[in-house]
Design an enzyme around this catalytic site. Structure first.
Site, PDB file in Angstrom:
ATOM      1  N   ASP A 112       3.294   1.509  -7.422  1.00  0.00           N
ATOM      2  CA  ASP A 112       2.045   1.482  -8.193  1.00  0.00           C
ATOM      3  C   ASP A 112       2.193   0.902  -9.592  1.00  0.00           C
ATOM      4  O   ASP A 112       1.190   0.714 -10.298  1.00  0.00           O
ATOM      5  CB  ASP A 112       1.455   2.896  -8.297  1.00  0.00           C
ATOM      6  CG  ASP A 112       0.909   3.368  -6.972  1.00  0.00           C
ATOM      7  OD1 ASP A 112       0.285   2.557  -6.272  1.00  0.00           O
ATOM      8  OD2 ASP A 112       1.127   4.545  -6.625  1.00  0.00           O
ATOM      9  N   ASP A 175      -1.741  -0.973   0.144  1.00  0.00           N
ATOM     10  CA  ASP A 175      -2.099  -0.962  -1.274  1.00  0.00           C
ATOM     11  C   ASP A 175      -1.103  -1.781  -2.109  1.00  0.00           C
ATOM     12  O   ASP A 175      -1.452  -2.342  -3.151  1.00  0.00           O
ATOM     13  CB  ASP A 175      -2.118   0.469  -1.828  1.00  0.00           C
ATOM     14  CG  ASP A 175      -2.508   1.523  -0.810  1.00  0.00           C
ATOM     15  OD1 ASP A 175      -2.321   1.283   0.401  1.00  0.00           O
ATOM     16  OD2 ASP A 175      -2.984   2.582  -1.206  1.00  0.00           O
TER      17      ASP A 175
HETATM   18  N1  GLY Z   1      -2.838   4.535  -3.153  1.00  0.00           N
HETATM   19  C1  GLY Z   1      -3.972   3.842  -3.564  1.00  0.00           C
HETATM   20  C2  GLY Z   1      -5.220   4.278  -2.934  1.00  0.00           C
HETATM   21  O1  GLY Z   1      -5.470   5.456  -2.781  1.00  0.00           O
HETATM   22  O2  GLY Z   1      -5.991   3.432  -2.579  1.00  0.00           O
END
Ligand code: GLY
Length: 401
Positions: A112, A175
């Protein structure tokens, strides 16, 4: 009738039915009003980054810089500065952006980092050219690259045990595509050229392993960390392993569009269209998805406005790249319709709370942030509005102001 025919009919109908023009400026002014109220109540000391307002509540819940969503509040402030040009927003954006500095220099705790640093420092650098931001972003890109596994060809998304991921095997989530933007940027701005290769390898390996034949995405893929062989495709935040989790597909639409922008490799443009088309084909009438396209309680299932905001922003960019004029017009029209719906009384928070939007769903299987206001929905909503404003003015969506 296939999606293209239905959509062409819809575009023709829209062209001939008189309706009020969508007022982008009014929505951006609304965002500035909501951010002004949010900023007035922010705690002086961390945790002070607004993350969510739960269903039925009015107060923001705050997180610290380590939270995966920490970049969205500073990023939203940078967008407000970009729109208003008011130095007061630049000062606020700078203040919250700098809170995230340690992330660039600590051991990577997950993928992230790209969300966190590129939304905050990345937007800050774009708008101010501050060399201090550049140095921090380059360090963050190197930190993110430590998670790359060359045996697999992707970044390890979660370097820790997570249910169903067969730790210590290698996992990659959809993601993670968004975080490649930091690597692409760094490789072209003084960072190691290897970062570009890592990003391309990640996107290519994801394209080859993360999708079912109908181009719907697995949320996560587990790989053998030594041989790189795919072990299985599973879900984490979706309804089922073989279902289309709405935000996961939105990350794919955004991620492959961005990867095409950065590489100009036509296979990514073709793929961005394929993952967009299946999402558009299966949307409900108001174009805001349920949290998962196979949620068993549709039409009573919670919606995910965040997925719609991410998709609207991505489709505006995709519409610029696609050469086929009809297809490009379709993506642009769908994005505008999504933004109109998000800007209606059904989705804007207005006087209910100080976020921009209601009705996002973070992690339904964990029963967390269900039908809530969430910071990343707001971030991609204002990003999409700014992109549309630029397109309406005949400017590139990458332009500043
Ligand atoms: N992990 C990112 C989302 O919840 O989209």
């Amino acid at each position: 009738m296939n999606v293209t025919r239905v959509s062409i009919l819809a575009i023709l109908l829209l062209a001939f039915v008189p309706r009020e023009a969508f007022n982008v400026k009014a929505q951006l002014d609304y965002c500035v009003g909501q951010v002004t109220r949010t900023a007035a109540f922010i705690p002086a000391a961390p945790p002070n980054l607004p993350r969510n307002i739960l269903n039925g509540k009015t107060a923001w819940n705050y997180v610290g810089y380590k939270d995966w969503t920490s970049g969205f509040w500073p990023g939203t402030l940078w967008y407000v500065y970009e729109y208003t040009k008011d130095p007061k927003w630049k000062a606020k954006a700078d203040l919250f952006t700098r809170e995230l500095t340690p992330l660039a220099y600590q051991k990577a705790i997950d993928h992230d980092l790209g969300f966190q640093m590129y939304c905050s420092f990345g937007n800050g650098l774009r708008l101010t050219h501050n060399p201090a931001y550049k140095k921090i972003l380059l360090a963050a890109a190197d930190t993110l690259a430590t998670l790359f596994n060359p045996n697999v060809g992707t970044i390890l998304s979660w370097p820790r045990p997570v249910p169903n991921m067969e730790w210590p095997q290698h996992n990659t989530i959809m993601d993670n595509m968004i975080n490649l933007e930091l690597l692409f940027w760094a490789s072209k701005n003084g960072g190691d050229k290897r970062l570009y290769d890592i990003a391309v390898s990640h996107a290519t390996t994801t394209m080859n392993n993360h999708f079912r034949p109908d181009h719907t995405s697995y949320h996560a893929v587990v790989y053998d960390r030594k041989t790189g062989k795919k072990v299985k495709g599973v879900t984490h935040q979706g309804y089922a392993d073989n279902s289309m989790w709405a935000r996961g597909q939105s990350w794919a639409i955004y991620g492959f569009t961005m990867t095409y922008r950065e590489t100009k490799d036509p296979k990514f443009l073709d793929f961005a269209q394929k993952v967009s088309d299946v999402y558009l084909e299966r949307l409900p009438a108001d174009l805001i998805p349920y949290w998962d396209f196979s949620a068993p309680d549709i039409p009573n299932a919670p919606k995910d406005a965040s997925a719609a905001a991410v998709t609207a922003s991505a489709l505006l960019e995709l519409s610029v790249f696609v050469k086929d004029k009809t297809k490009a017009a379709l993506y642009r029209a769908k994005a505008e319709q999504m933004l109109e719906t998000l800007s209606s009384a059904n989705y804007q928070s207005r006087q209910l709370n100080n976020a921009f939007l209601l009705h996002s769903t973070g992690h339904k299987p964990n029963n967390s942030e269900v039908d809530a206001s969430i910071n990343y929905a707001d971030y991609y909503y204002i990003e999409a509005l700014l992109r549309l404003k630029k397109l309406q003015a005949g400017k590139s969506i990458q332009s500043i102001r």
